[in-house]
Design an enzyme around this catalytic site. Sequence first.
Site, short mmCIF file in Angstrom:
data_model
loop_
_atom_site.label_atom_id
_atom_site.label_comp_id
_atom_site.label_asym_id
_atom_site.label_seq_id
_atom_site.Cartn_x
_atom_site.Cartn_y
_atom_site.Cartn_z
N GLU A 13 -37.84 -118.20 100.07
CA GLU A 13 -37.33 -117.39 101.19
C GLU A 13 -36.92 -118.23 102.38
O GLU A 13 -36.18 -117.76 103.26
CB GLU A 13 -38.39 -116.37 101.63
N ASP B 234 -43.24 -116.74 102.41
CA ASP B 234 -42.79 -115.74 101.45
C ASP B 234 -43.20 -114.33 101.86
O ASP B 234 -44.13 -114.12 102.62
CB ASP B 234 -43.35 -116.05 100.06
N GLU B 235 -42.46 -113.37 101.34
CA GLU B 235 -42.80 -111.95 101.34
C GLU B 235 -43.08 -111.38 102.74
O GLU B 235 -44.04 -110.64 102.95
CB GLU B 235 -43.99 -111.69 100.42
N VAL B 236 -42.22 -111.71 103.70
CA VAL B 236 -42.31 -111.09 105.02
C VAL B 236 -41.45 -109.83 105.00
O VAL B 236 -40.23 -109.91 104.84
CB VAL B 236 -41.83 -112.06 106.12
N HIS C 290 -48.33 -112.93 105.30
CA HIS C 290 -49.56 -113.27 104.57
C HIS C 290 -50.57 -113.93 105.51
O HIS C 290 -51.26 -114.88 105.14
CB HIS C 290 -49.26 -114.20 103.39
#
Length: 658
Positions: A349, A297-299, A234
């Site tokens: 995460e 988050d969200e890698v 992000h």
Amino acid sequence: MGVLLRGQEIMPIPAVTHPGTGQFVVNASFKISVTGKCDFRVSHAVDRFLQRLSRRTGIPLPNLQNDSAPNFVLTCDSGGEEIQGLEEDESYVLQLTSAGARLQAPDPLGVLHGLQTFLQLVVQGPNGFAVPAMTIKDHPRFPWRGLLIDTARHFMPVAVMKRNLDGMEALKFNVLHWHLSDDQGFRIESNRFPKLQQFGSDGMYYTQAEVRDVIQYARDRGIRVVPEFDVPGHSTSWFVGYPELASAPGPYQIERGWGVFDPAMDVTKDSTYKFLNDFIGEMAGLFPDRYFHIGGDEVNGKQWKNNPQIQDFMQQHGMKDHRDLQAYFNKRLQEMVSKHGKIMVGWDEILHPDLPQEIVVQSWRGQKSLAEAARRSSRGLLSSGYYLDLMFPAVRHYGVDPLSGSTASLAPEEKQRILGGEACMWAEFVTANNIDDRIWPRAAAVAERLWSAQDVKDVDSMYARLQKTSEYLDWLGLKHNANHRLMLQRLRGSSDIQALETLAGVLEPVKEYFREKTGNYDNTTALNRLVDTVHPESDIARQFRGLVDRYLARSSTPEEVQQMRIRLAQWRDNDQKLAPVLQESPLLKEIVPISRDLTTVGATGLQALDYLDHGGRAPTKWRHQQLAFLNDAEKPQAELFDMIVPAVKKLVQATSSQ
């Protein structure tokens, strides 16, 4: 637990309430005295208190603190911490009698909370404005009660941040989680790395002076400010000015759309850590709070997988996948955050055995990760279930508890590691025009869940008080209702919005990630349609559902049946008034079918009531035809739901038998 008394319509419900006799009248003789070891927050809070009390009552109330004959005595035992801490005592005791009021608190934070409680208790009665006599002994259930505001996807001016801080103070939230960077924007001035804001913000960012101003404004209101800079994913907006940080060559541009994107920092290079160390050091000096959020988050790991040097690094260090590489990064990052005097917070995460126990895990995926963190002696925050941007009704958020599900079975000492939670306002589909409406008043349901006793669960009471809270927030200057009306006027092209308001009042936006998945939006899209204007939850539809349920249970009054008929007739006839308006406006043409359907829905409901009132049975063909129509009408149109359709379906289904 707190007991709701007559006239007590406050949120969140206090811990303990004892009723008194009579009421304390608020009139021109109202005078306040402040004693004890108070800091500037108390004097500022008293100023605001008197201004707001005067505004609500219309009574001039000059600030005459320490007058010789006060009828409101405020006592604070200490000046509080220099930097507001997680362990500070937020309790207070508020004693209200017909003779006067006393507010006592061990810390300025309790004073702030007690003053807000008093303001919510003010009602108009036979003797003018007054508060009911009672004694309140109050304290929060959780020490961390936060609201995340995302300013990266859509920038929010300082004035928007400040008025929402006023709302937070009123509901006893105590943490502003300020999401300041994401793929779509880097929103803060960095003197050390100026290309971050110069190239990553579209010119929309907060100067450091503005940040200090917001932090001070928040501190005045008992609210900590925790910044979030999302890394290593992000982070596209970082790479526009500093492409050398990325795991793939540039050039980069700010992302315009929504979702999870591939760019991620190259976490194998020492130069990345040198950059981050200097940046964190600068931001740690700007934000005084002890907690520092690094996102995490969200890698998805795609850039790492496609970079040969990174793959070699992973192989040399025995890393199986990108999660191991991110754990390596988080460990090094945590050491830097700690070196600069901060405690690292990250999304769930980051949870990994290699990280020290002092980290705080914020869960967007549920209580399971919180329970896992607590068992590893780490502390946690719940946000799963509190995502306001998903447009769920207040009752859904109200039913989510940080100590339920997987966390309910934790040992007592492990439960102590659950610090509380945060409501989240992600900004894909909000602007300065509608963000207040997307937060308030539903956030009050989360505030109550985090402050009040776990057994405070009465949904009817919650909704009754939520309505009063909404009206109270209007007095504080929140724009959730005012901007709603202005946006309807913009759609209508005039101030004559009665028919449009009737339609909008029964509609709700689509839920969850429906809009995001269409792929038709980015941060340049104008958010000026009806779906951006209607409230997240239709109070009218909810109330109508209650009328229908009582009617079908044969417990409704004749007045309630008449109320149902009046509503249905209003909806049946509304399109006749609205149709010419919809044809004139390019922004409203898309809702022509919804308006037409509302006519049929209203007429169908009235027909069903006629059948039910005269024997209860309708022709099978009619019932099948109406149910087929209603099933179609339940589907979203123009990204909107007609929320009275389910209740009318119940009426039609009931015509199959008496």
